[in-house]
Design a protein around this motif. Structure first.
Motif, mmCIF file in Angstrom:
data_model
loop_
_atom_site.group_PDB
_atom_site.id
_atom_site.type_symbol
_atom_site.label_atom_id
_atom_site.label_comp_id
_atom_site.label_asym_id
_atom_site.label_seq_id
_atom_site.Cartn_x
_atom_site.Cartn_y
_atom_site.Cartn_z
ATOM 1 N N GLU A 35 -4.865 0.009 -12.179
ATOM 2 C CA GLU A 35 -5.156 -0.801 -13.358
ATOM 3 C C GLU A 35 -6.152 -0.035 -14.195
ATOM 4 N N ARG A 36 -5.835 0.135 -15.469
ATOM 5 C CA ARG A 36 -6.762 0.850 -16.347
ATOM 6 C C ARG A 36 -6.659 0.319 -17.759
ATOM 7 N N THR A 37 -7.754 0.433 -18.464
ATOM 8 C CA THR A 37 -7.821 0.137 -19.887
ATOM 9 C C THR A 37 -8.793 1.144 -20.477
ATOM 10 N N SER A 94 -9.554 4.344 -23.619
ATOM 11 C CA SER A 94 -9.255 4.900 -24.940
ATOM 12 C C SER A 94 -10.062 6.178 -25.103
ATOM 13 N N ALA A 104 -3.128 1.231 -21.133
ATOM 14 C CA ALA A 104 -3.370 -0.002 -20.379
ATOM 15 C C ALA A 104 -2.302 -0.106 -19.296
ATOM 16 N N GLY A 121 -7.799 0.181 -25.230
ATOM 17 C CA GLY A 121 -6.984 -0.148 -24.062
ATOM 18 C C GLY A 121 -7.189 -1.567 -23.568
ATOM 19 N N ARG A 122 -8.436 -2.041 -23.546
ATOM 20 C CA ARG A 122 -8.693 -3.401 -23.051
ATOM 21 C C ARG A 122 -8.072 -4.451 -23.967
ATOM 22 N N GLU A 123 -8.001 -4.159 -25.279
ATOM 23 C CA GLU A 123 -7.371 -5.087 -26.227
ATOM 24 C C GLU A 123 -5.857 -5.097 -26.043
ATOM 25 N N ALA A 174 -4.307 -4.574 -23.215
ATOM 26 C CA ALA A 174 -4.067 -5.341 -21.984
ATOM 27 C C ALA A 174 -4.155 -6.840 -22.248
ATOM 28 N N ALA A 175 -5.165 -7.269 -22.966
ATOM 29 C CA ALA A 175 -5.337 -8.701 -23.250
ATOM 30 C C ALA A 175 -4.166 -9.236 -24.073
#
Length: 151
Positions: A90-92, A94, A106, A135-137, A139-140
Motif C-alpha cells: 500500500e502506498r500513496t 508523489s 497509489a 498520491g493520498r488524494e 487513493a481517497a
C-alpha cells in the motif's frame, strides 16, 4: 468474409483473455466513477486479482505501460505496482518527474462494499503531469469511486 469474421472472433477472445470479468461489475459505471474522481489523459488505474492478474484497466495500454519515477530513487510502472498491491503493498506517494511534471502513485486493497460479490481486488494508480493529484488524494478519491461503482 471468413477473414473478417475470424478477425472479429480473435479480437473478442483476446479482449476477454486480457480482462477477466469481475462478477457483478458494470464496467461502464466503474469507468464513469473513476473518470469523475481522477480522470485525466495521463492517468492509469488497474484492478488486479489476488494473483496479480489485471482484471480491469482505466485508460489505454500505452498510458498504463509508461515507466516513471517510483519516488524512491528508481522507476516502475503501474502493472508492476498492481502485482505488488496484490501482495499487500500500500502506498500513496508523489514526486517530481520530468520538469514541470509530478508523478503520483497509489496502491491498495479495494474495500469490499455492501453486497459485493467478487474475490478480493487490489488497485494501482498513477497520475503524471503538471496538475497531478497527490498520491493520498488519488487513493481517497478511488475509494469513493470504487464504492459508488458497487465494488
Amino acid at each position: 468474409m471468413r477473414g473478417v469474421i475470424a478477425a472479429v472472433l480473435l479480437g473478442a477472445l483476446a479482449t476477454a483473455a486480457c480482462s477477466p470479468a469481475i462478477k457483478g461489475l458494470d464496467e461502464d459505471v466503474l469507468h464513469d466513477e473513476v473518470s469523475q474522481a481522477i480522470g485525466d489523459a495521463n492517468t492509469c488505474v488497474l484492478l488486479a486479482t489476488a494473483d496479480g492478474k489485471v482484471a480491469w484497466r482505466y485508460n489505454t495500454h500505452i498510458t498504463c505501460a509508461r515507466t516513471l519515477p517510483d519516488c524512491a530513487g528508481g522507476t516502475t510502472n503501474v502493472e508492476d505496482l498492481a502485482k505488488a498491491a496484490a501482495k499487500g503493498d500500500e502506498r500513496t506517494v508523489s514526486c517530481p518527474s520530468v520538469e514541470p511534471n509530478t508523478v503520483a502513485w497509489a496502491t491498495g486493497k479495494v474495500a469490499a462494499g455492501k453486497g459485493a460479490d467478487h474475490p478480493p481486488l487490489f488497485y494501482a494508480a498513477v497520475m503524471e503531469g503538471e496538475r497531478a493529484l497527490p498520491g493520498r488524494e488519488i487513493a481517497a478519491r478511488l475509494d469513493t469511486a470504487f464504492a459508488d461503482a458497487g465494488l
